[in-house]
Design an enzyme around this catalytic site. Structure first.
Site, PDB file in Angstrom:
ATOM      1  N   THR A   1      -8.001  12.343   1.264  1.00 14.24           N
ATOM      2  CA  THR A   1      -8.833  13.416   0.743  1.00 14.24           C
ATOM      3  C   THR A   1      -8.109  13.640  -0.611  1.00 14.24           C
ATOM      4  O   THR A   1      -7.219  13.393  -0.978  1.00 14.24           O
ATOM      5  CB  THR A   1      -8.738  14.506   1.651  1.00 14.24           C
TER       6      THR A   1
ATOM      7  N   LYS B   1       3.139  -6.652   4.525  1.00 17.48           N
ATOM      8  CA  LYS B   1       3.055  -5.310   4.334  1.00 17.48           C
ATOM      9  C   LYS B   1       2.584  -4.506   5.407  1.00 17.48           C
ATOM     10  O   LYS B   1       2.194  -5.106   6.440  1.00 17.48           O
ATOM     11  CB  LYS B   1       2.170  -5.211   3.112  1.00 17.48           C
TER      12      LYS B   1
ATOM     13  N   THR C   1      -3.644  -1.792   7.568  1.00 15.30           N
ATOM     14  CA  THR C   1      -3.481  -3.073   8.179  1.00 15.30           C
ATOM     15  C   THR C   1      -2.081  -3.701   7.911  1.00 15.30           C
ATOM     16  O   THR C   1      -1.310  -3.008   7.195  1.00 15.30           O
ATOM     17  CB  THR C   1      -4.079  -4.186   7.018  1.00 15.30           C
TER      18      THR C   1
ATOM     19  N   ASN D   1      -0.494  11.140   7.115  1.00 14.54           N
ATOM     20  CA  ASN D   1      -1.953  10.475   7.863  1.00 14.54           C
ATOM     21  C   ASN D   1      -2.807  11.729   7.754  1.00 14.54           C
ATOM     22  O   ASN D   1      -3.923  11.351   8.265  1.00 14.54           O
ATOM     23  CB  ASN D   1      -1.324  10.032   8.951  1.00 14.54           C
TER      24      ASN D   1
ATOM     25  N   GLU E   1       5.962   4.401   7.691  1.00 12.56           N
ATOM     26  CA  GLU E   1       5.503   5.599   7.067  1.00 12.56           C
ATOM     27  C   GLU E   1       6.095   7.094   7.821  1.00 12.56           C
ATOM     28  O   GLU E   1       5.655   7.232   8.866  1.00 12.56           O
ATOM     29  CB  GLU E   1       3.870   5.428   6.896  1.00 12.56           C
TER      30      GLU E   1
ATOM     31  N   THR F   1       0.863  -1.091  -0.081  1.00 18.77           N
ATOM     32  CA  THR F   1       0.081  -0.047  -0.057  1.00 18.77           C
ATOM     33  C   THR F   1       1.016   1.106   0.063  1.00 18.77           C
ATOM     34  O   THR F   1       1.229   1.702  -1.083  1.00 18.77           O
ATOM     35  CB  THR F   1      -0.930   0.217   1.283  1.00 18.77           C
TER      36      THR F   1
END
Lengths: 381, 381
Positions: free
Chosen positions: B381, B167, B178, B376, B257, B145
């Site tokens: 959006t 992942k 996830t 995040n 991330e 992802t």
């Protein structure tokens, strides 16, 4: 300059503890005729020297003075740090002609550094010659750290005055490591003042949660002079304290470090109030949800993911989420269009209905912003 | 392209679930002769439809295939979401000639949106005609992802092959909701494979903690084909799984991330291992500490403030902190000069000694950065 309640006087000075050169040291003296006190402290196991000291002082429920400083938390400073707190209390006791064991000490600022005691001791000498009733503004300013405005609340009930000051919020001003608050009243305190004060604290200061971090220095002190000669009913007394502490809590969260949104998280339909608080806290401490709110992103999936981590009874397939009035999720599935949610206002109302019982609770928090990361990564270096 | 262990074949396709047009749908088939399985799922009470489904499937410990998609978590999607998971399993069962009840389904992506089922169903038809042993790379890429690189680990012991893919990490890729992992082996699985796999998961995936958030979709699946005909000893089997899952965990946290630092938090001197883990987690989830590390700020006071919130036995006045080899705090007070701490490397070693007992544990986390907030707050959006 607003006055303290009858029986109290105070003063503050710029003792040079803060590099900004602003007020950083203050004494609040209770002249009686009563010297009643109640206090609530941080639940952190690692506590600052002034907390270790003051917890002992307030066990006796008799407090004649409080001395508070910003510019240094005196936390994780070992035996020397405790000796410094002791010396501070002794100096105040000597200057005011009271016992050191009746002096509460509060400190706020960076953890792990010793206080500059010569500055504090000479500062206290200056303050002690200058104590006066009309000092509420100065006293409130002397405990500011990253606060952008002082926090003050006053109220009067049946001829009794209440005044409260506060700084920070949980770890809102976190490098500075504390939330401090002093509430003064000239009422005659009821026998169960500690019980009432604990209950009020639980429903006000303990329901604001900026970043989930618990500090080493949190102290909330109630001092009663009895100078009005008036006894309020228990409910009048509790309501007045709720007014003061509720107002100060709102002021604290509105001034949270780096925040752009205030979020009121209301959990409805819980089985018990404590479970409602648990669920609200799980949301208030969820970084993903807080980032989404910063980004004006109506990502209600993150709300349900946060709710699901709480230790509370729930039916995972029957939870509703209402975000700023839009019923975005019903029975844990998409409902009204999430793009209808407006984030135009600073206040965000997040309501979660667990549809299990009738208990409810609200916790206030704020978003997680670039500025939060900036202020908290750049402070001490 | 690396091969799967004997007895497995797989394939992946870009079914159009991800707007990037990259691989997003994959099937892993176990051709036997054994179809043993073990699995560990998220502890979140709010779980995605595929978790509800797969928990039932793996109760039988017999799994013939796993189908995984990125581009949508199918979480908080109500009865339709569950019907879609069911339909996916049925389609795979039909294509492979096995029972739907032997097909594990995993999804990852945004919460609260239904999957585009026509794309999934036609994608599965294409995949099923193309299954092959040498598909480890494709299979690992199809579950990515916000991962910047695929995560793969392989090992072999006494003629037995192990291969794992993963992942995310906890909620490392959080809007995407996830952490998924599949470990395949051609060993004959021991009878207590589930017990061993749970223990391995506890010491690997459950000891990486990016932001404390627990997802709705976390699934870790072990599949054993027995095609090598070899039974390993219990310790050989457990060690091989530790290698695979340990390697994948490290790869996950290294790719967290928005992170700029990987932080290894080692707690020593705890009374029990679970208390050591508690204390390490309290540090790993403390935003203030994580911001300080992002800012290369050796603010050890925040370490002690975090430690003090943990539910573990400690002497608050006798805690040591060693940061990248510098003994910055001894007996909870300043010791070596904190300015000696270097943050030049990505890896930060934070060691806390509680000086209470002999238990130890390490939890891996990352810093809290501007990019974390950005990624995040901007994702959906």
């Amino acid at each position: 300059m607003k006055s303290l309640p009858k029986g109290f006087r105070g003063a503050a000075i710029a003792a040079g503890l803060k590099s900004s050169g602003t007020l950083d040291l203050t004494i609040i003296e209770n002249l009686g005729p009563h010297f009643d006190a109640a206090a609530v402290y941080t639940t952190n196991k690692v506590v600052a020297a002034p907390v270790i000291w003051s917890r002992e002082v307030t066990k006796g429920k008799l407090v004649r003075a409080a001395v508070l400083n910003s510019g240094g938390a005196n936390a994780c400073t070992g035996p020397q740090g405790f000796a410094d707190t002791h010396k501070t209390a002794e100096k105040v006791g000597e200057l005011l002609g009271v016992s050191a064991g009746e002096v509460v000490v509060c400190s706020t600022g960076l953890i792990g550094e010793l206080l500059p005691m010569p500055k504090i001791l000479s500062g206290l000498e200056s303050i002690a010659t200058n104590l006066k009733p009309d000092s509420l503004d100065d006293v409130s300013r002397a405990i500011m750290t990253t606060d952008s405005v002082p926090k003050v609340a006053t109220t009067s009930v049946n001829g009794v005055e209440f005044a409260g000051i506060a700084k920070g919020a949980g770890m809102l001003a976190p490098a500075l490591a504390t939330m401090l608050s002093v509430v003064m009243t000239d009422a005659l305190l009821p026998n169960n003042a500690q019980e009432i004060f604990t209950r009020v604290t639980d429903r006000t200061y303990n329901r604001i949660d900026s970043d989930g971090c618990t500090s080493t220095n949190d102290t909330v002190l109630l001092m009663g002079s009895g100078a009005s000669g008036v006894s309020l009913s228990e409910s009048e007394f509790e309501n007045a304290l709720m007014d003061i502490c509720g107002s100060l809590s709102s002021q604290l969260i509105a001034d949270a470090e780096g925040s752009t949104k205030t979020v009121a998280i209301t959990i409805k339909g819980a089985v018990t109030e404590s479970e409602a608080v648990e669920v609200a806290r799980a949301c208030a401490r969820n970084n993903l949800l807080k980032c989404a709110i910063f980004g004006a992103d109506p990502n209600w999936g993150r709300v349900l993911a946060a709710v699901g981590t709480a230790d509370a009874q729930m039916d995972a397939l029957n939870i509703d989420v209402i975000l700023n009035g839009i019923h975005v999720a019903k029975e844990s599935a998409p409902n009204e269009d999430k793009n209808l949610v407006s984030f135009a206002e600073r206040l965000v109302n997040l309501e979660v209905n667990l549809n299990m019982g009738s208990a409810t609770a609200t916790v206030m928090t704020n978003d997680l912003s670039h500025d939060y990361v900036h202020e908290n990564s750049a402070y001490s270096t």
